[in-house]
Design a protein around this motif. Structure first.
Motif, PDB file in Angstrom:
ATOM      1  N   ILE A  61      31.365 -38.337 -96.448  1.00 23.79           N
ATOM      2  CA  ILE A  61      31.773 -39.019 -95.209  1.00 23.79           C
ATOM      3  C   ILE A  61      30.960 -38.493 -94.026  1.00 23.79           C
ATOM      4  CG2 ILE A  61      33.673 -39.415 -93.594  1.00 23.79           C
ATOM      5  CD1 ILE A  61      35.559 -39.271 -96.007  1.00 23.79           C
ATOM      6  N   GLY A  62      30.753 -37.170 -93.992  1.00 19.96           N
ATOM      7  CA  GLY A  62      29.923 -36.610 -92.937  1.00 19.96           C
ATOM      8  C   GLY A  62      28.519 -37.189 -92.953  1.00 19.96           C
ATOM      9  N   ARG A  63      27.931 -37.294 -94.142  1.00 20.98           N
ATOM     10  CA  ARG A  63      26.586 -37.879 -94.261  1.00 20.98           C
ATOM     11  C   ARG A  63      26.596 -39.364 -93.890  1.00 20.98           C
ATOM     12  NH1 ARG A  63      22.865 -35.170 -97.729  1.00 20.98           N
ATOM     13  NH2 ARG A  63      23.220 -32.929 -97.467  1.00 20.98           N
ATOM     14  N   ALA A  64      27.668 -40.072 -94.274  1.00 17.91           N
ATOM     15  CA  ALA A  64      27.752 -41.498 -93.968  1.00 17.91           C
ATOM     16  C   ALA A  64      27.807 -41.721 -92.459  1.00 17.91           C
ATOM     17  CB  ALA A  64      28.978 -42.111 -94.643  1.00 17.91           C
ATOM     18  N   ILE A  65      28.569 -40.882 -91.759  1.00 15.86           N
ATOM     19  CA  ILE A  65      28.636 -40.985 -90.300  1.00 15.86           C
ATOM     20  C   ILE A  65      27.269 -40.697 -89.699  1.00 15.86           C
ATOM     21  CG2 ILE A  65      29.596 -39.907 -88.227  1.00 15.86           C
ATOM     22  CD1 ILE A  65      32.217 -39.556 -89.746  1.00 15.86           C
ATOM     23  N   ARG A  66      26.600 -39.709 -90.229  1.00 14.27           N
ATOM     24  CA  ARG A  66      25.269 -39.340 -89.733  1.00 14.27           C
ATOM     25  C   ARG A  66      24.250 -40.453 -89.971  1.00 14.27           C
ATOM     26  NH1 ARG A  66      22.263 -34.406 -89.240  1.00 14.27           N
ATOM     27  NH2 ARG A  66      20.042 -34.722 -89.631  1.00 14.27           N
ATOM     28  N   ASN A  67      24.259 -41.013 -91.187  1.00 11.03           N
ATOM     29  CA  ASN A  67      23.216 -41.951 -91.593  1.00 11.03           C
ATOM     30  C   ASN A  67      23.508 -43.408 -91.270  1.00 11.03           C
ATOM     31  OD1 ASN A  67      22.117 -39.649 -92.714  1.00 11.03           O
ATOM     32  ND2 ASN A  67      22.674 -40.179 -94.817  1.00 11.03           N
ATOM     33  N   GLU A  68      24.802 -43.789 -91.309  1.00  6.70           N
ATOM     34  CA  GLU A  68      25.130 -45.207 -91.309  1.00  6.70           C
ATOM     35  C   GLU A  68      26.129 -45.630 -90.244  1.00  6.70           C
ATOM     36  OE1 GLU A  68      24.812 -49.094 -92.456  1.00  6.70           O
ATOM     37  OE2 GLU A  68      23.615 -47.388 -93.171  1.00  6.70           O
ATOM     38  N   VAL A  69      27.139 -44.831 -89.942  1.00  2.24           N
ATOM     39  CA  VAL A  69      28.213 -45.269 -89.048  1.00  2.24           C
ATOM     40  C   VAL A  69      28.455 -44.228 -87.944  1.00  2.24           C
ATOM     41  CG1 VAL A  69      30.417 -46.488 -89.006  1.00  2.24           C
ATOM     42  CG2 VAL A  69      29.284 -46.094 -91.193  1.00  2.24           C
ATOM     43  N   PRO A  70      27.507 -43.999 -87.055  1.00  2.00           N
ATOM     44  CA  PRO A  70      27.716 -43.017 -85.975  1.00  2.00           C
ATOM     45  C   PRO A  70      28.838 -43.411 -85.031  1.00  2.00           C
ATOM     46  CG  PRO A  70      25.736 -44.315 -85.584  1.00  2.00           C
ATOM     47  CD  PRO A  70      26.170 -44.625 -86.980  1.00  2.00           C
ATOM     48  N   GLU A  71      29.223 -44.698 -85.045  1.00  2.00           N
ATOM     49  CA  GLU A  71      30.329 -45.146 -84.193  1.00  2.00           C
ATOM     50  C   GLU A  71      31.641 -44.428 -84.529  1.00  2.00           C
ATOM     51  OE1 GLU A  71      27.527 -48.709 -84.721  1.00  2.00           O
ATOM     52  OE2 GLU A  71      28.340 -47.073 -85.927  1.00  2.00           O
ATOM     53  N   LEU A  72      31.748 -43.932 -85.768  1.00  2.00           N
ATOM     54  CA  LEU A  72      32.968 -43.227 -86.169  1.00  2.00           C
ATOM     55  C   LEU A  72      33.031 -41.813 -85.599  1.00  2.00           C
ATOM     56  CD1 LEU A  72      33.402 -44.359 -89.877  1.00  2.00           C
ATOM     57  CD2 LEU A  72      35.045 -44.660 -88.020  1.00  2.00           C
ATOM     58  N   ASN A  73      31.938 -41.358 -85.018  1.00  4.63           N
ATOM     59  CA  ASN A  73      31.937 -40.032 -84.407  1.00  4.63           C
ATOM     60  C   ASN A  73      32.172 -40.132 -82.902  1.00  4.63           C
ATOM     61  OD1 ASN A  73      31.722 -37.218 -84.931  1.00  4.63           O
ATOM     62  ND2 ASN A  73      29.751 -37.191 -83.903  1.00  4.63           N
ATOM     63  N   THR A  74      33.086 -41.008 -82.525  1.00  5.89           N
ATOM     64  CA  THR A  74      33.414 -41.218 -81.117  1.00  5.89           C
ATOM     65  C   THR A  74      34.924 -41.132 -80.915  1.00  5.89           C
ATOM     66  OG1 THR A  74      33.608 -43.618 -81.379  1.00  5.89           O
ATOM     67  CG2 THR A  74      31.418 -42.745 -80.833  1.00  5.89           C
ATOM     68  N   PHE A  75      35.337 -41.104 -79.662  1.00  5.48           N
ATOM     69  CA  PHE A  75      36.754 -41.100 -79.329  1.00  5.48           C
ATOM     70  C   PHE A  75      36.945 -41.698 -77.948  1.00  5.48           C
ATOM     71  CE2 PHE A  75      34.995 -37.167 -77.761  1.00  5.48           C
ATOM     72  CZ  PHE A  75      35.624 -36.941 -76.546  1.00  5.48           C
ATOM     73  N   GLY A 246      34.044 -50.153 -91.208  1.00  6.33           N
ATOM     74  CA  GLY A 246      34.657 -49.679 -92.438  1.00  6.33           C
ATOM     75  C   GLY A 246      33.884 -50.139 -93.662  1.00  6.33           C
ATOM     76  N   GLY A 247      33.395 -51.381 -93.621  1.00  8.45           N
ATOM     77  CA  GLY A 247      32.592 -51.898 -94.719  1.00  8.45           C
ATOM     78  C   GLY A 247      31.312 -51.107 -94.909  1.00  8.45           C
ATOM     79  N   ARG A 248      30.645 -50.790 -93.817  1.00  7.27           N
ATOM     80  CA  ARG A 248      29.421 -49.981 -93.888  1.00  7.27           C
ATOM     81  C   ARG A 248      29.712 -48.585 -94.419  1.00  7.27           C
ATOM     82  NH1 ARG A 248      27.823 -50.699 -87.843  1.00  7.27           N
ATOM     83  NH2 ARG A 248      26.634 -48.779 -88.249  1.00  7.27           N
ATOM     84  N   LEU A 249      30.846 -48.028 -94.000  1.00  9.02           N
ATOM     85  CA  LEU A 249      31.233 -46.703 -94.462  1.00  9.02           C
ATOM     86  C   LEU A 249      31.451 -46.699 -95.974  1.00  9.02           C
ATOM     87  CD1 LEU A 249      32.278 -43.775 -93.961  1.00  9.02           C
ATOM     88  CD2 LEU A 249      34.554 -44.794 -93.646  1.00  9.02           C
ATOM     89  N   PHE A 250      32.235 -47.654 -96.489  1.00 11.93           N
ATOM     90  CA  PHE A 250      32.519 -47.693 -97.918  1.00 11.93           C
ATOM     91  C   PHE A 250      31.248 -47.921 -98.735  1.00 11.93           C
ATOM     92  CE2 PHE A 250      37.114 -48.883 -96.928  1.00 11.93           C
ATOM     93  CZ  PHE A 250      37.616 -47.668 -97.391  1.00 11.93           C
ATOM     94  N   ARG A 251      30.343 -48.761 -98.239  1.00 14.02           N
ATOM     95  CA  ARG A 251      29.093 -49.014 -98.966  1.00 14.02           C
ATOM     96  C   ARG A 251      28.275 -47.729 -99.087  1.00 14.02           C
ATOM     97  NH1 ARG A 251      29.191 -53.964 -96.151  1.00 14.02           N
ATOM     98  NH2 ARG A 251      27.810 -53.162 -94.524  1.00 14.02           N
ATOM     99  N   HIS A 252      28.219 -46.961 -98.014  1.00 17.61           N
ATOM    100  CA  HIS A 252      27.429 -45.728 -98.054  1.00 17.61           C
ATOM    101  C   HIS A 252      28.096 -44.680 -98.932  1.00 17.61           C
ATOM    102  CE1 HIS A 252      23.849 -43.862 -96.426  1.00 17.61           C
ATOM    103  NE2 HIS A 252      24.508 -42.728 -96.277  1.00 17.61           N
ATOM    104  N   ILE A 253      29.421 -44.648 -98.943  1.00 14.46           N
ATOM    105  CA  ILE A 253      30.133 -43.732 -99.828  1.00 14.46           C
ATOM    106  C   ILE A 253      29.788 -44.040-101.288  1.00 14.46           C
ATOM    107  CG2 ILE A 253      32.421 -43.132-100.727  1.00 14.46           C
ATOM    108  CD1 ILE A 253      33.485 -43.404 -97.864  1.00 14.46           C
ATOM    109  N   LYS A 254      29.811 -45.328-101.644  1.00 16.00           N
ATOM    110  CA  LYS A 254      29.473 -45.719-103.010  1.00 16.00           C
ATOM    111  C   LYS A 254      28.040 -45.330-103.359  1.00 16.00           C
ATOM    112  CE  LYS A 254      32.657 -49.674-103.292  1.00 16.00           C
ATOM    113  NZ  LYS A 254      32.763 -51.147-103.427  1.00 16.00           N
TER     114      LYS A 254
END
Length: 274
Positions: A61-75, A246-254
């Motif tokens: 998940i950390g790598r996915a946020i770094r590589n694909e979904v940086p929007e999840l590292n916000t608040f 969320g879709g981008r996150l799950f794809r990168h996890i897979k």
């Protein structure tokens, strides 16, 4: 990397119309074939690396946020979406006596499997000895405050750390105390699946839940074969992300589950960096 506008028109509206986060949740779930990653874990354990699926998912998940979904590292900070300075993961762990605790892995996106495994294992050992992290000690301190003073104190803490962004180093709390995301494996306590809650006292935008792993029939290369299947669910804060994230996150996890060797080395420095 292309600059991302975290404060788009929709993000500004979402952070206004939704309360903190009580009615702004997005839920998603996927079935993951973990047959091959379980074999990979078994191989690593024979080599001396006592890793688990939970540890690997935390790293992924950390790598996915770094590589694909940086929007999840916000608040949400006031009326704007703020980006965190680093990607930190928090893992829920079962402590002695059945009590739940947590381990915070700082810069989770920059770690390797070896580093994440060693750090979480050491934190668990320390916690079971009674050396709990500051946030958990603060929880215990808050629990001892009489009602209704406990409720008033909690509200004050939330206003100071979450709404105003003020750090309270004396008790080890600040607006980033709970990291960027939370991972919990409820399959280890006998639950097939479930959805995590977005803790009101945190600014976490993602809670990922690992369910139990079961033998199920699956289609592989046109044939029905038995595989090891796990349900992975996510709760997202709709104020900062949409279903597409969320879709981008799950794809990168897979993708990373199929290529765990990428987690044995440090990430490519040319990719997104926080």
């Amino acid at each position: 990397m292309e600059q991302i506008d975290y404060n788009s028109d929709w993000r500004r509206v979402a952070s206004t119309i939704y309360k903190k986060p009580t009615d702004s949740k997005i839920y998603g779930m996927v079935e993951l074939d973990v047959t091959d990653i379980e074999k990979y874990i078994a191989k690593k354990r024979k080599e001396g690396l006592k890793t688990t699926l939970t540890y690997i998912i935390t790293l992924i998940i950390g790598r996915a946020i770094r590589n694909e979904v940086p929007e999840l590292n916000t608040f949400v900070k006031g009326s704007k979406i703020a980006q965190r300075k680093q990607v930190d993961g928090v893992v829920s762990v079962l402590l002695a006596g059945g009590e739940m605790g947590s381990v915070k892995v700082e810069n989770a996106d920059q770690r390797t499997i070896q580093e994440v495994t060693d750090e979480i294992a050491e934190h668990i050992r320390q916690s079971r000895k009674g050396n709990e992290r500051d946030e958990m000690q603060s929880k215990n301190m808050l629990a001892r405050v009489p009602w209704p003073f406990r409720k008033w104190l909690f509200r004050l803490y939330r206003v100071l750390t979450i709404d105003w962004g003020i750090s309270l180093p004396g008790i080890g709390l600040d607006s980033n105390s709970f990291g960027s995301y939370v991972v919990s494996n409820i399959g280890t306590v006998g639950l097939d699946t479930g959805y995590g809650s977005l803790l009101p006292s945190s600014n976490v935008s993602l809670v990922m839940i690992l369910g139990s792993v079961q033998n199920k029939p699956a289609v592989v290369n046109g044939e029905i074969v038995p595989r090891r299947i796990m349900l992975l669910s996510a709760t997202l804060d709709h104020r900062v992300v949409d279903g597409s994230h969320g879709g981008r996150l799950f794809r990168h996890i897979k993708y990373l589950l199929k290529n765990p060797h990428l987690l044995e080395e440090k990430p490519d420095e040319n990719l997104a960096k926080f």
